[in-house]
Design a protein around this motif. Structure first.
Motif, PDB file in Angstrom:
ATOM      1  N   GLN A 159       0.832  -1.220   0.000  1.00 46.95           N
ATOM      2  CA  GLN A 159       0.000   0.000   0.000  1.00 46.95           C
ATOM      3  C   GLN A 159       0.861   1.262   0.000  1.00 46.95           C
ATOM      4  O   GLN A 159       0.507   2.257  -0.634  1.00 46.95           O
ATOM      5  N   LEU A 160       1.988   1.229   0.697  1.00 45.52           N
ATOM      6  CA  LEU A 160       2.868   2.405   0.713  1.00 45.52           C
ATOM      7  C   LEU A 160       3.555   2.566  -0.639  1.00 45.52           C
ATOM      8  O   LEU A 160       3.656   3.676  -1.180  1.00 45.52           O
ATOM      9  N   ARG A 161       4.000   1.433  -1.186  1.00 46.71           N
ATOM     10  CA  ARG A 161       4.682   1.478  -2.478  1.00 46.71           C
ATOM     11  C   ARG A 161       3.767   2.082  -3.546  1.00 46.71           C
ATOM     12  O   ARG A 161       4.187   2.899  -4.360  1.00 46.71           O
ATOM     13  N   SER A 162       2.487   1.712  -3.496  1.00 47.26           N
ATOM     14  CA  SER A 162       1.578   2.169  -4.548  1.00 47.26           C
ATOM     15  C   SER A 162       1.272   3.669  -4.466  1.00 47.26           C
ATOM     16  O   SER A 162       0.785   4.255  -5.422  1.00 47.26           O
ATOM     17  N   ILE A 163       1.532   4.304  -3.324  1.00 41.94           N
ATOM     18  CA  ILE A 163       1.395   5.768  -3.282  1.00 41.94           C
ATOM     19  C   ILE A 163       2.777   6.438  -3.260  1.00 41.94           C
ATOM     20  O   ILE A 163       2.911   7.623  -2.939  1.00 41.94           O
ATOM     21  N   GLU A 164       3.807   5.647  -3.591  1.00 43.23           N
ATOM     22  CA  GLU A 164       5.170   6.151  -3.722  1.00 43.23           C
ATOM     23  C   GLU A 164       5.718   6.775  -2.444  1.00 43.23           C
ATOM     24  O   GLU A 164       6.382   7.808  -2.472  1.00 43.23           O
ATOM     25  N   VAL A 165       5.383   6.151  -1.311  1.00 37.14           N
ATOM     26  CA  VAL A 165       6.003   6.525  -0.048  1.00 37.14           C
ATOM     27  C   VAL A 165       7.004   5.426   0.305  1.00 37.14           C
ATOM     28  O   VAL A 165       6.637   4.255   0.393  1.00 37.14           O
ATOM     29  N   THR A 166       8.265   5.808   0.454  1.00 41.08           N
ATOM     30  CA  THR A 166       9.290   4.838   0.838  1.00 41.08           C
ATOM     31  C   THR A 166       9.594   5.018   2.317  1.00 41.08           C
ATOM     32  O   THR A 166      10.167   6.033   2.715  1.00 41.08           O
ATOM     33  N   GLU A 213      15.656  -9.128  13.568  1.00 39.67           N
ATOM     34  CA  GLU A 213      16.168  -9.647  12.294  1.00 39.67           C
ATOM     35  C   GLU A 213      15.766  -8.692  11.203  1.00 39.67           C
ATOM     36  O   GLU A 213      14.623  -8.231  11.161  1.00 39.67           O
ATOM     37  N   ARG A 214      16.711  -8.399  10.312  1.00 35.27           N
ATOM     38  CA  ARG A 214      16.352  -7.546   9.196  1.00 35.27           C
ATOM     39  C   ARG A 214      16.128  -8.399   7.963  1.00 35.27           C
ATOM     40  O   ARG A 214      16.946  -9.252   7.653  1.00 35.27           O
ATOM     41  N   ASP A 215      14.972  -8.197   7.315  1.00 39.36           N
ATOM     42  CA  ASP A 215      14.790  -8.882   6.046  1.00 39.36           C
ATOM     43  C   ASP A 215      14.057  -7.941   5.102  1.00 39.36           C
ATOM     44  O   ASP A 215      13.029  -7.373   5.459  1.00 39.36           O
ATOM     45  N   LEU A 216      14.646  -7.680   3.956  1.00 35.12           N
ATOM     46  CA  LEU A 216      14.180  -6.656   3.006  1.00 35.12           C
ATOM     47  C   LEU A 216      14.035  -5.311   3.736  1.00 35.12           C
ATOM     48  O   LEU A 216      14.954  -4.879   4.398  1.00 35.12           O
ATOM     49  N   ASP A 217      12.848  -4.663   3.603  1.00 32.75           N
ATOM     50  CA  ASP A 217      12.642  -3.376   4.280  1.00 32.75           C
ATOM     51  C   ASP A 217      12.195  -3.575   5.718  1.00 32.75           C
ATOM     52  O   ASP A 217      11.912  -2.609   6.423  1.00 32.75           O
ATOM     53  N   PHE A 218      12.048  -4.823   6.128  1.00 29.64           N
ATOM     54  CA  PHE A 218      11.417  -5.101   7.407  1.00 29.64           C
ATOM     55  C   PHE A 218      12.425  -5.305   8.528  1.00 29.64           C
ATOM     56  O   PHE A 218      13.472  -5.902   8.318  1.00 29.64           O
ATOM     57  N   THR A 219      12.080  -4.770   9.696  1.00 30.70           N
ATOM     58  CA  THR A 219      12.843  -5.052  10.909  1.00 30.70           C
ATOM     59  C   THR A 219      11.927  -5.858  11.810  1.00 30.70           C
ATOM     60  O   THR A 219      10.921  -5.336  12.294  1.00 30.70           O
ATOM     61  N   ARG A 220      12.249  -7.127  11.973  1.00 31.72           N
ATOM     62  CA  ARG A 220      11.372  -8.020  12.718  1.00 31.72           C
ATOM     63  C   ARG A 220      11.824  -8.068  14.171  1.00 31.72           C
ATOM     64  O   ARG A 220      12.864  -8.648  14.488  1.00 31.72           O
ATOM     65  N   LEU A 221      11.048  -7.439  15.073  1.00 31.84           N
ATOM     66  CA  LEU A 221      11.403  -7.419  16.495  1.00 31.84           C
ATOM     67  C   LEU A 221      11.417  -8.851  17.027  1.00 31.84           C
ATOM     68  O   LEU A 221      10.571  -9.664  16.662  1.00 31.84           O
ATOM     69  N   SER A 222      12.374  -9.118  17.882  1.00 32.68           N
ATOM     70  CA  SER A 222      12.548 -10.485  18.361  1.00 32.68           C
ATOM     71  C   SER A 222      11.452 -10.839  19.374  1.00 32.68           C
ATOM     72  O   SER A 222      11.194 -10.097  20.327  1.00 32.68           O
ATOM     73  N   GLU A 223      10.822 -12.001  19.156  1.00 33.97           N
ATOM     74  CA  GLU A 223       9.609 -12.335  19.905  1.00 33.97           C
ATOM     75  C   GLU A 223       9.785 -12.551  21.413  1.00 33.97           C
ATOM     76  O   GLU A 223       9.024 -11.966  22.192  1.00 33.97           O
TER      77      GLU A 223
END
Ligand code: GDD
Ligand code: MG
Length: 352
Positions: free
Chosen positions: A68-75, A229-239
């Motif tokens: 949804q962010l990509r489609s409105i060109e917000v990075t 963990e970082r994967d692509l644009d995501f920062t996955r908080l440790s559970e």
């Protein structure tokens, strides 16, 4: 420059059968072609002078949010993923820690993702007015003139004007979700505003307040970010670490307790779109006061919200109703009972 932090974690149970845990209301196109999340991100886009946002959401929604962010060109600067919901204080803490790692002086604008703002320019003016107070170490909220004794909001008693920030007042008292008699009394007194749910602050100030009032929560969130963990644009908080953070909203955790809260009273055409009734209020309506969405035929109908997702919906001779058709469920509801829908949804959950 201000860095937005968009919280996209709620489910919106009072908009059943449209909103579900798997497809929450902020991701749905409710009032236009655009979702509320997209409208929120656009309101604080870099074109208006803001830094790229942080978005904090549940891990399960990551692809929908990113797309949804990509489609409105917000990075986004980053999308922080929560392994489980811990309400808004831990989410805000995670964003403040991540932003402070880039710049501890950073000024953050914490935003719900599921509100409608009819006048975005007035909203941005209010943010500009709040900025000197945020730089003077206040947590600055935005005050909405109340129109009814709504018990689902925070109430702010207006205090003295801040000399360093014209248009900005101290919060004399903050009460989150008062009971009905209390809400009525605040409305009658006329010296209270609703908390609009947005907060402007310096990252280091939020961390200082959390250190003071919720040190264990802050430590848990800090540990979960350190082990993220970082994967692509995501920062996955440790559970395991994030699970240790107590589940609390920023309103209860900080705004009710701190002596550093301020408020900018403002009129931005705000609605939290929390129920079918408030969605009807915010939606464009025809001459009969009807908001019609999708394949709908209405005859002799007034002041109603009629929405068809997959089939033809026909309604005749009714006033003040909500009728919502979806592929697997249909809702018909008196508009003035829209607040009670939560109990229907709870009953359905128990039925399984
Ligand atoms: N990332 C994340 N994680 N976001 C969350 C979480 C979470 O665990 N829980 C809620 N959110 C998001 C919601 O999606 C929403 O955009 C925002 O944070 C506020 O949460 P709500 O759950 O909608 O709060 P509320 O409506 O009960 O109360 C707040 O908003 C009112 C105005 O609408 C309070 O701030 C009240 O004081 C305020 O009046
Ligand atoms: Mg809300």
């Amino acid at each position: 420059q201000v860095r937005p932090v968009i919280l996209s974690g709620g489910a919106g149970t009072r908009l059943w059968p449209l909103s579900r845990a798997t497809y929450p209301k902020q991701l749905m196109p409710l009032l236009s072609e655009e979702s509320l999340l997209q409208a929120t991100a656009r309101r604080v886009a870099p074109a208006h002078g803001f830094l790229p946002p942080f978005v904090v959401c549940n891990g399960e929604h990551r692809f929908m949010v990113a797309e949804q962010l990509r489609s409105i060109e917000v990075t986004p600067e980053a999308i922080l993923l929560e392994p489980l919901a811990r309400n808004t204080a831990p989410a805000a803490a995670a964003a403040a820690l991540a932003a402070a790692a880039i710049d501890p002086e950073a000024v953050l604008l914490l935003l719900p993702s599921d509100h409608h703002v009819a006048d975005p320019a007035a909203f941005r003016d209010a943010v500009a007015m709040a900025l000197p107070a945020a730089l003077a170490s206040f947590l600055v909220t935005f005050g909405i003139t109340p129109s009814k004794p709504e018990t689902g909001y925070g109430y702010i008693r207006l205090g003295a004007e801040l000399p360093e920030a014209p248009g900005c007042r101290r919060v004399a008292k903050f009460v989150e979700k008062p009971d009905l008699p209390t809400a009525r009394a605040y409305l009658a007194a006329g010296d209270h505003v609703w908390n609009g749910g947005m907060v402007l602050f310096q990252a280091r100030q939020l961390l200082e307040e959390l250190e003071r009032f919720e040190p264990a929560m802050l430590a848990a969130v800090r540990a979960s970010l350190a082990a993220a963990e970082r994967d692509l644009d995501f920062t996955r908080l440790s559970e395991p670490e994030f699970a240790n953070a107590v589940s609390k909203s920023i309103d209860y955790a900080l705004l009710e307790r701190t002596d550093r809260a301020a408020v900018v009273p403002c009129d931005m055409g705000w609605s939290d779109v929390g129920s079918w009734d408030s969605l009807w209020e915010a939606a464009p309506k025809d001459a009969d006061g009807n908001a019609l969405v999708g394949d709908v035929v209405a005859v002799g109908v007034r002041d109603s919200y009629l929405r068809a997702e997959s089939r033809l919906l026909a309604v005749q001779g009714l006033t003040g109703v909500v009728a919502v058709e979806t592929p697997d469920a249909v809702l018909v509801l008196a508009r003035n009972k829209a607040q009670d829908l939560r109990s229907v949804v709870t009953a359905l959950d128990q039925k399984g």
